[in-house]
Design an enzyme around this catalytic site. Sequence first.
Site, PDB file in Angstrom:
ATOM      1  N   HIS A  32       0.838  -1.195   0.049  1.00 34.31           N
ATOM      2  CA  HIS A  32      -0.070   0.065  -0.098  1.00 34.31           C
ATOM      3  C   HIS A  32       0.911   1.263   0.035  1.00 34.31           C
ATOM      4  CE1 HIS A  32      -3.844   2.032   0.897  1.00 34.31           C
ATOM      5  NE2 HIS A  32      -3.117   2.904   1.473  1.00 34.31           N
ATOM      6  N   MET A  36       0.482  11.598  -0.692  1.00 28.13           N
ATOM      7  CA  MET A  36       0.016  12.603   0.026  1.00 28.13           C
ATOM      8  C   MET A  36       0.541  13.929  -0.612  1.00 28.13           C
ATOM      9  SD  MET A  36      -0.291  11.684   4.031  1.00 28.13           S
ATOM     10  CE  MET A  36      -0.437   9.954   4.417  1.00 28.13           C
ATOM     11  N   HIS A  65      -2.948   4.722  -3.130  1.00 23.69           N
ATOM     12  CA  HIS A  65      -4.000   5.270  -2.613  1.00 23.69           C
ATOM     13  C   HIS A  65      -3.435   6.748  -2.639  1.00 23.69           C
ATOM     14  CE1 HIS A  65      -5.844   6.472   1.830  1.00 23.69           C
ATOM     15  NE2 HIS A  65      -6.515   6.967   0.934  1.00 23.69           N
TER      16      HIS A  65
HETATM   17  C1  DX5 Z   1      -3.485   7.312   6.496  1.00 20.12           C
HETATM   18  C2  DX5 Z   1      -2.825   6.475   5.524  1.00 20.12           C
HETATM   19  C3  DX5 Z   1      -2.944   4.957   5.844  1.00 20.12           C
HETATM   20  C4  DX5 Z   1      -1.779   4.609   7.135  1.00 20.12           C
HETATM   21  C5  DX5 Z   1      -2.100   3.627   7.897  1.00 20.12           C
HETATM   22  O1  DX5 Z   1      -3.807   8.694   5.879  1.00 20.12           O
HETATM   23  O2  DX5 Z   1      -3.691   6.174   4.211  1.00 20.12           O
HETATM   24  O3  DX5 Z   1      -2.441   4.159   4.869  1.00 20.12           O
HETATM   25  O4  DX5 Z   1      -0.555   4.790   6.724  1.00 20.12           O
HETATM   26  O5  DX5 Z   1      -1.204   3.472   8.991  1.00 20.12           O
HETATM   27  P1  DX5 Z   1      -1.737   2.859  10.360  1.00 20.12           P
HETATM   28  O6  DX5 Z   1      -2.007   1.543  10.222  1.00 20.12           O
HETATM   29  O7  DX5 Z   1      -0.485   3.068  11.273  1.00 20.12           O
HETATM   30  O8  DX5 Z   1      -2.891   3.671  10.784  1.00 20.12           O
HETATM   31 ZN    ZN Z   2      -3.624   4.445   2.775  1.00 19.41          ZN
END
Ligand code: DX5
Ligand code: ZN
Length: 210
Positions: A32, A36, A65
């Site tokens: 994943h 951002m 993502h």
């Molecule tokens: C948050 C991201 C997640 C995050 C998840 O904005 O989309 O993918 O990295 O990390 P954990 O599992 O640490 O909450």
């Molecule tokens: Zn994510």
Amino acid sequence: MVEVSPSILAADFNKLKEEIKSVDEAGADYIHIDVMDGEFVNNETPGFEMYEIAEETTDKLIDTHLMVENPENWIDDFSKSDIITFHIEAVNEETARKIIERLHELDIKVGIAIKPDTPIQEIIPYLEDIDMVLVMTVEPGWGGQQLIESCIDKVRELREVNEYINIEVDGGINLDNVNKLKEAGANIIVAGTAIFNSTDRKFVIDKMKE
Ligand code: DX5
Ligand code: ZN
């Protein structure tokens, strides 16, 4: 079947290749990649570098993502992804339809993400044309947050509407709460901290898939 998609946002960036190999060998189904832009969310990540390193390091499916404004402009750069997810809050309907069409052309699976405050009704009109809904279980922007319990009800609600769509959940997921999400109907689990901070990554991934 439940699949696991480790978020490499929680990995050690100084040795990202080794980190990716480690979760690959530990049984991850996807990698994943959190992209951002500092606009859609305050935080910024070197999303493209993360994606390129993942691409050359593993044969696992790349699960990108996009937490960005104007996601339509980002698709082509990530075109070796197996699935690309964009946020419904970042687009209008016309753009959403264009992105879906472009991803189909590129033969990339389509995911649409919703933030904790976005109701599932927003994505229902697209369900027939997409492969996955990403139900965020924290506010997007950072790893290591606590799961927002009310999001579990959204997963259940969506699963009642559609038996077959992939439901991915992302944010604050660990071995203490993962079963609630699976029972509600989620079948792809994203986890960053819970996997990368564990000394036994295989154990965590196995348990999540159980
Ligand atoms: C948050 C991201 C997640 C995050 C998840 O904005 O989309 O993918 O990295 O990390 P954990 O599992 O640490 O909450
Ligand atoms: Zn994510």
